[in-house]
Design a protein around this motif. Structure first.
Motif, PDB file in Angstrom:
ATOM      1  N   PHE A 120      47.588 -38.397 139.331  1.00 29.54           N
ATOM      2  CA  PHE A 120      48.651 -37.419 139.138  1.00 29.54           C
ATOM      3  C   PHE A 120      49.598 -37.849 138.018  1.00 29.54           C
ATOM      4  CE2 PHE A 120      52.683 -35.334 140.147  1.00 29.54           C
ATOM      5  CZ  PHE A 120      52.266 -34.017 140.241  1.00 29.54           C
ATOM      6  N   GLY A 121      49.970 -39.127 138.010  1.00 34.68           N
ATOM      7  CA  GLY A 121      50.860 -39.643 136.967  1.00 34.68           C
ATOM      8  C   GLY A 121      50.239 -39.557 135.591  1.00 34.68           C
ATOM      9  N   VAL A 122      48.980 -39.955 135.484  1.00 36.44           N
ATOM     10  CA  VAL A 122      48.282 -39.867 134.192  1.00 36.44           C
ATOM     11  C   VAL A 122      48.170 -38.402 133.766  1.00 36.44           C
ATOM     12  CG1 VAL A 122      46.048 -40.238 133.064  1.00 36.44           C
ATOM     13  CG2 VAL A 122      47.054 -42.044 134.450  1.00 36.44           C
ATOM     14  N   GLY A 123      47.927 -37.524 134.727  1.00 37.24           N
ATOM     15  CA  GLY A 123      47.827 -36.098 134.418  1.00 37.24           C
ATOM     16  C   GLY A 123      49.137 -35.519 133.913  1.00 37.24           C
ATOM     17  N   LEU A 124      50.259 -35.940 134.500  1.00 36.30           N
ATOM     18  CA  LEU A 124      51.552 -35.455 134.016  1.00 36.30           C
ATOM     19  C   LEU A 124      51.832 -35.935 132.600  1.00 36.30           C
ATOM     20  CD1 LEU A 124      53.979 -35.697 137.068  1.00 36.30           C
ATOM     21  CD2 LEU A 124      53.059 -33.648 135.977  1.00 36.30           C
ATOM     22  N   GLY A 136      42.253 -42.940 126.069  1.00 40.53           N
ATOM     23  CA  GLY A 136      41.812 -41.643 126.587  1.00 40.53           C
ATOM     24  C   GLY A 136      42.728 -40.522 126.136  1.00 40.53           C
ATOM     25  N   LEU A 137      44.039 -40.793 126.153  1.00 40.63           N
ATOM     26  CA  LEU A 137      45.001 -39.794 125.666  1.00 40.63           C
ATOM     27  C   LEU A 137      44.828 -39.544 124.168  1.00 40.63           C
ATOM     28  CD1 LEU A 137      48.252 -40.844 127.530  1.00 40.63           C
ATOM     29  CD2 LEU A 137      47.185 -38.598 127.609  1.00 40.63           C
ATOM     30  N   LEU A 138      44.693 -40.630 123.412  1.00 44.83           N
ATOM     31  CA  LEU A 138      44.557 -40.483 121.957  1.00 44.83           C
ATOM     32  C   LEU A 138      43.262 -39.764 121.574  1.00 44.83           C
ATOM     33  CD1 LEU A 138      45.933 -43.913 120.707  1.00 44.83           C
ATOM     34  CD2 LEU A 138      47.043 -41.664 120.622  1.00 44.83           C
ATOM     35  N   LEU A 139      42.177 -40.067 122.267  1.00 48.14           N
ATOM     36  CA  LEU A 139      40.918 -39.376 121.971  1.00 48.14           C
ATOM     37  C   LEU A 139      40.998 -37.893 122.334  1.00 48.14           C
ATOM     38  CD1 LEU A 139      38.306 -42.060 123.048  1.00 48.14           C
ATOM     39  CD2 LEU A 139      38.702 -41.189 120.738  1.00 48.14           C
ATOM     40  N   GLY A 140      41.813 -37.562 123.319  1.00 42.90           N
ATOM     41  CA  GLY A 140      42.024 -36.160 123.662  1.00 42.90           C
ATOM     42  C   GLY A 140      42.879 -35.433 122.642  1.00 42.90           C
ATOM     43  N   LEU A 141      43.732 -36.174 121.944  1.00 41.29           N
ATOM     44  CA  LEU A 141      44.616 -35.578 120.933  1.00 41.29           C
ATOM     45  C   LEU A 141      44.007 -35.564 119.540  1.00 41.29           C
ATOM     46  CD1 LEU A 141      48.000 -37.161 122.028  1.00 41.29           C
ATOM     47  CD2 LEU A 141      47.373 -34.744 122.152  1.00 41.29           C
ATOM     48  N   LEU A 142      42.941 -36.329 119.354  1.00 42.14           N
ATOM     49  CA  LEU A 142      42.309 -36.452 118.050  1.00 42.14           C
ATOM     50  C   LEU A 142      41.847 -35.083 117.546  1.00 42.14           C
ATOM     51  CD1 LEU A 142      41.345 -38.715 116.079  1.00 42.14           C
ATOM     52  CD2 LEU A 142      39.136 -38.527 117.195  1.00 42.14           C
ATOM     53  N   LEU A 188      33.312 -28.407 116.610  1.00 48.13           N
ATOM     54  CA  LEU A 188      33.109 -29.513 117.545  1.00 48.13           C
ATOM     55  C   LEU A 188      34.105 -29.521 118.696  1.00 48.13           C
ATOM     56  CD1 LEU A 188      32.326 -32.470 115.121  1.00 48.13           C
ATOM     57  CD2 LEU A 188      30.738 -31.076 116.451  1.00 48.13           C
ATOM     58  N   GLN A 189      35.162 -28.762 118.590  1.00 47.35           N
ATOM     59  CA  GLN A 189      36.202 -28.740 119.617  1.00 47.35           C
ATOM     60  C   GLN A 189      35.670 -28.457 121.024  1.00 47.35           C
ATOM     61  OE1 GLN A 189      39.283 -29.698 119.061  1.00 47.35           O
ATOM     62  NE2 GLN A 189      39.967 -29.288 121.130  1.00 47.35           N
ATOM     63  N   PRO A 190      34.776 -27.499 121.199  1.00 52.08           N
ATOM     64  CA  PRO A 190      34.274 -27.243 122.562  1.00 52.08           C
ATOM     65  C   PRO A 190      33.454 -28.398 123.144  1.00 52.08           C
ATOM     66  CG  PRO A 190      33.788 -25.394 121.121  1.00 52.08           C
ATOM     67  CD  PRO A 190      34.299 -26.495 120.258  1.00 52.08           C
ATOM     68  N   LEU A 191      32.934 -29.266 122.295  1.00 55.28           N
ATOM     69  CA  LEU A 191      32.090 -30.359 122.772  1.00 55.28           C
ATOM     70  C   LEU A 191      32.880 -31.613 123.119  1.00 55.28           C
ATOM     71  CD1 LEU A 191      29.177 -29.977 120.220  1.00 55.28           C
ATOM     72  CD2 LEU A 191      29.367 -29.022 122.515  1.00 55.28           C
ATOM     73  N   ARG A 192      34.207 -31.580 122.944  1.00 52.68           N
ATOM     74  CA  ARG A 192      35.039 -32.748 123.224  1.00 52.68           C
ATOM     75  C   ARG A 192      34.969 -33.069 124.719  1.00 52.68           C
ATOM     76  NH1 ARG A 192      40.000 -34.573 120.911  1.00 52.68           N
ATOM     77  NH2 ARG A 192      40.158 -32.619 119.787  1.00 52.68           N
ATOM     78  N   PRO A 193      34.533 -34.282 125.046  1.00 54.84           N
ATOM     79  CA  PRO A 193      34.522 -34.652 126.470  1.00 54.84           C
ATOM     80  C   PRO A 193      35.951 -34.846 126.980  1.00 54.84           C
ATOM     81  CG  PRO A 193      33.822 -36.503 125.125  1.00 54.84           C
ATOM     82  CD  PRO A 193      34.013 -35.343 124.195  1.00 54.84           C
ATOM     83  N   TYR A 194      36.117 -34.725 128.263  1.00 54.67           N
ATOM     84  CA  TYR A 194      37.419 -34.940 128.890  1.00 54.67           C
ATOM     85  C   TYR A 194      37.582 -36.444 129.088  1.00 54.67           C
ATOM     86  CZ  TYR A 194      41.351 -33.766 131.990  1.00 54.67           C
ATOM     87  OH  TYR A 194      42.582 -33.640 132.573  1.00 54.67           O
ATOM     88  N   TRP A 195      37.989 -37.123 128.009  1.00 52.84           N
ATOM     89  CA  TRP A 195      38.073 -38.584 127.982  1.00 52.84           C
ATOM     90  C   TRP A 195      38.950 -39.125 129.094  1.00 52.84           C
ATOM     91  CZ3 TRP A 195      34.749 -41.322 125.334  1.00 52.84           C
ATOM     92  CH2 TRP A 195      34.167 -40.785 124.190  1.00 52.84           C
ATOM     93  N   LEU A 196      40.056 -38.479 129.323  1.00 56.13           N
ATOM     94  CA  LEU A 196      40.984 -38.956 130.334  1.00 56.13           C
ATOM     95  C   LEU A 196      40.369 -38.908 131.724  1.00 56.13           C
ATOM     96  CD1 LEU A 196      43.711 -40.135 129.966  1.00 56.13           C
ATOM     97  CD2 LEU A 196      44.715 -37.920 130.362  1.00 56.13           C
ATOM     98  N   ALA A 197      39.563 -37.891 131.987  1.00 54.19           N
ATOM     99  CA  ALA A 197      38.886 -37.812 133.283  1.00 54.19           C
ATOM    100  C   ALA A 197      37.877 -38.940 133.430  1.00 54.19           C
ATOM    101  CB  ALA A 197      38.186 -36.455 133.436  1.00 54.19           C
ATOM    102  N   LEU A 198      37.191 -39.291 132.349  1.00 52.99           N
ATOM    103  CA  LEU A 198      36.245 -40.407 132.403  1.00 52.99           C
ATOM    104  C   LEU A 198      36.964 -41.725 132.680  1.00 52.99           C
ATOM    105  CD1 LEU A 198      33.934 -39.440 129.403  1.00 52.99           C
ATOM    106  CD2 LEU A 198      33.363 -39.331 131.831  1.00 52.99           C
TER     107      LEU A 198
END
Length: 161
Positions: A58-62, A17-23, A29-39
């Motif tokens: 909270f820990g994952v969010g930090l 989830g973190l890596l897909l958010g950093l990809l 396409l940037q605005p269409l990126r889903p919030y993978w970490l939230a999923l």
């Protein structure tokens, strides 16, 4: 058929989830990126044991704040709010069919965009363009396959005694 739990799925899914958010994505396409970490957090709060709740979110969010270089605590707050709402309705959501869960997750992702916009407004940070409001729809559409994939990985089905 016997089921065994795979303990590696939780850390690997959070890392993915973190890596897909950093990809890096093209600007269009940037605005269409889903919030993978939230999923991923939503899945674990719903389907994981009771330990995975607000502290986990909270820990994952930090970690996400540090990885994404965003304002420290922003993602942590957003994921904690998402986890709080999910914990409140966890028992009901677990019995929803997956398409109905997807609608609820879409609502939670939309709520996350509202929280994000409110934070940006309160801090005087420039608002995101209107196309970023389409990402919750993409996340909602991704929920059913993601849920089925993570559920099958988490609960390994083995034939045998």
């Amino acid at each position: 058929m016997r089921r065994t739990r795979n303990n590696w799925v939780l850390p690997v899914s959070v890392l993915l989830g973190l890596l897909l958010g950093l990809l890096p994505l093209p600007e269009t396409l940037q605005p269409l990126r889903p919030y993978w970490l939230a999923l991923v957090v939503a899945y674990w709060v719903m389907e994981g044991d009771d330990r995975l709740g607000l502290g986990f979110a909270f820990g994952v969010g930090l970690v996400a704040d540090l990885a994404f270089g965003s304002l420290l605590g922003e993602q942590a707050l957003r994921l904690t709010i998402l986890a709080f709402i999910l914990q409140r309705f966890r028992t009901q959501m677990r019995f929803f069919p997956v398409p109905q869960q997807a609608l609820a997750i879409g609502g939670l992702l939309l709520n996350d965009r509202v929280v994000n916009a409110a934070l940006h407004l309160a801090l005087g940070v420039p608002q995101l363009p209107w196309t970023y409001w389409l990402a919750p729809l993409i996340g909602m559409l991704l929920w059913p396959p993601l849920f089925v994939l993570m559920d099958s990985l988490r609960l390994n089905r083995r034939k045998g005694s």
